[in-house]
Design an enzyme around this catalytic site. Structure first.
Site, mmCIF file in Angstrom:
data_model
loop_
_atom_site.group_PDB
_atom_site.id
_atom_site.type_symbol
_atom_site.label_atom_id
_atom_site.label_comp_id
_atom_site.label_asym_id
_atom_site.label_seq_id
_atom_site.Cartn_x
_atom_site.Cartn_y
_atom_site.Cartn_z
ATOM 1 N N THR A 50 3.374 -2.165 3.318
ATOM 2 C CA THR A 50 4.539 -1.289 3.161
ATOM 3 C C THR A 50 4.185 0.132 3.588
ATOM 4 O O THR A 50 3.042 0.566 3.458
ATOM 5 C CB THR A 50 5.041 -1.267 1.706
ATOM 6 O OG1 THR A 50 3.944 -0.970 0.842
ATOM 7 C CG2 THR A 50 5.654 -2.592 1.308
ATOM 8 N N ARG A 90 0.799 -1.218 0.000
ATOM 9 C CA ARG A 90 0.000 0.000 0.000
ATOM 10 C C ARG A 90 0.835 1.273 0.000
ATOM 11 O O ARG A 90 0.366 2.323 -0.366
ATOM 12 C CB ARG A 90 -0.937 -0.027 1.221
ATOM 13 C CG ARG A 90 -1.758 1.215 1.474
ATOM 14 C CD ARG A 90 -2.662 1.522 0.296
ATOM 15 N NE ARG A 90 -3.487 2.683 0.540
ATOM 16 C CZ ARG A 90 -3.068 3.949 0.545
ATOM 17 N NH1 ARG A 90 -1.794 4.206 0.354
ATOM 18 N NH2 ARG A 90 -3.909 4.932 0.754
ATOM 19 N N LYS A 91 2.075 1.163 0.454
ATOM 20 C CA LYS A 91 2.943 2.335 0.620
ATOM 21 C C LYS A 91 2.195 3.466 1.332
ATOM 22 O O LYS A 91 2.032 4.566 0.813
ATOM 23 C CB LYS A 91 3.533 2.790 -0.714
ATOM 24 C CG LYS A 91 4.520 1.770 -1.284
ATOM 25 C CD LYS A 91 5.330 2.294 -2.443
ATOM 26 C CE LYS A 91 6.436 1.314 -2.846
ATOM 27 N NZ LYS A 91 5.928 0.052 -3.419
ATOM 28 N N PHE A 92 1.722 3.152 2.541
ATOM 29 C CA PHE A 92 1.076 4.174 3.371
ATOM 30 C C PHE A 92 2.021 5.360 3.489
ATOM 31 O O PHE A 92 3.239 5.181 3.634
ATOM 32 C CB PHE A 92 0.772 3.622 4.767
ATOM 33 C CG PHE A 92 -0.374 2.661 4.799
ATOM 34 C CD1 PHE A 92 -1.679 3.100 4.603
ATOM 35 C CD2 PHE A 92 -0.168 1.299 5.018
ATOM 36 C CE1 PHE A 92 -2.743 2.213 4.631
ATOM 37 C CE2 PHE A 92 -1.226 0.405 5.046
ATOM 38 C CZ PHE A 92 -2.519 0.865 4.853
#
Lengths: 276, 276
Positions: free
Chosen positions: B132, B104-106
């Site tokens: 992620t 998700r690459k928050f």
């Protein structure tokens, strides 16, 4: 620092220019549209709604729509998302003449953001006038988003680049900001502006400074977010000020929205006044 | 640089340690689980699937499940997402003994990522073993994710922190990486590892180096992504190597998965061998 390609930048200081004048300076259709909405409606207020309920979002948007230029949402937290919700939201935006900003903070490589922007349950590119983007992956992230639009023949779309964050201990260094602004300048047909706290980061009158972390009074929350007053942020270059819980958690929502609208607009008028 | 709180770090070099030994060094339940899966199945291969179709994803996952330790997906690009899809995916993960990484690459402030992690259509925290995270917003992003888990009483969850990206022109400077690794070390109960290209960024044997951008041969795509060989990345510290289009676009998928599994595992065995 020499990060600005000066030949492309108007010598006029954006802080003393009206939004209508600045609408002439942008290469982006949607930036020009936002500048004109602000001038027509006399509002530089962006409402940020972090609700997980679609009806609640639509109700509040219709209540405050007349007072805002931009509605910032997080589509991925809405539990009862549906295509009907999007239809209704877009209808409200049209009725009250505001734009929709999906605060997605895209932050992946071009190949992935292309899919995240246009595919999936949410199909963001089909309805969001604007999105937010972290510049961290480099220029490929812009190419990826643009590639998605090319396939859809969408033209009235754009993004804000997140150059500064208002959370405590963020990692946006001076060099990071310089590189991020450079990226924004290079792609100003698609980049409508910059998310930041300080005016020096937005050198081009065609770019819009979007500033979050605004409340009627200074303060912070328990998860590291810091806040400033409307006058403070406009003086520091905010063209559009983002207010979230300062409005959504207020007792008197309409009264509070009007207070933000008035204080932000008066601060803007004072800023562009030749007597200042 | 003195960014590592040395008293907490084993003096042993993780590059010469076996995954089973390193399972003892982590404070994270899910990191220990991943180390054990790798050792049991003799695979340090993570398959990255960027498909927008749920059936395609499930079919490929069941085909290659026996050969991978981790399946990395982007839930927000799946067009026909449903709760049944999640049920089936979780069942496959159990059957073939791999973990699920939602990439998700928050990258937002704590208050927002808390909602993005647990709410919305996707309810990521209910099914994704790992996610992620970009460290850019500062420590609040970790507090926000943890706060979501506390409400759900979930314990076997964790995240990888994205310290380096493999795309051209990325903005991950040396200072950024130092601060990011520090954040990972400080929260090693929840942070299972680091997404990066170079071994020096993962000082703690309890942390897992996840390295994307792997193909059988070096190269790059048209949107700025760069690739390295299996042996190259393992030698440079990759504990888990992420392979995407190198497998999904192969003519012979099973054959290719097996080749990656073998080459990556042999490179790992060579790395920990005392004769090297």
């Amino acid at each position: 620092k020499d990060y600005v390609p000066l030949k492309e930048v108007s010598k006029r200081n954006r802080l003393s220019m009206s939004f209508m004048d600045r609408a002439q300076e942008t290469k982006s259709l949607v930036a020009a549209k936002l500048f004109r909405i602000m001038a027509e409606k006399r509002t530089n207020l962006c409402l940020s709604m972090d609700t997980t309920n679609s009806m609640e979002l639509l109700e509040l948007a219709s209540k405050v729509g007349a007072h805002i230029c931009l509605l910032k949402i997080h589509i991925d937290i809405i539990k009862d998302f549906s295509k009907d919700f999007i239809t209704n939201l877009v209808a409200l935006a049209k009725e009250y003449n505001f734009l929709i900003l999906e605060d997605r903070k895209f932050a992946d490589i071009g190949h992935v953001v292309k899919l995240q922007y246009s595919q999936g349950v949410h199909e963001i590119s089909s309805w969001a006038d604007l999105v937010t983007v972290h510049p961290i992956p480099g220029p490929g992230i812009i190419s990826g988003l643009k590639a998605a639009l090319e396939e859809l023949s969408q033209q009235d779309r754009g993004c804000f680049i997140v150059v500064e964050m208002s959370s405590q201990g963020n990692l946006n260094s001076a060099d990071y900001k310089t590189a991020a602004v450079k990226l924004a300048m290079t792609h100003s047909d698609f980049v409508v502006g910059i998310v930041c706290q300080s005016s020096s980061l937005v050198p081009d009158p065609g770019l819009i400074q979007l500033t979050p972390g605004v409340k009627l009074d200074k303060g912070s929350d328990t998860l590291g977010q810091q806040y400033n007053s409307p006058e403070h942020v406009v003086l520091n270059g905010a063209d559009v000020a983002v207010v979230g819980r300062g409005i959504t958690e207020a007792q008197d929502i309409i009264g509070t929205v009007k207070e933000f609208q008035t204080r932000l607009w008066e601060a803007y008028e004072k800023r562009i006044s030749p007597n200042e």
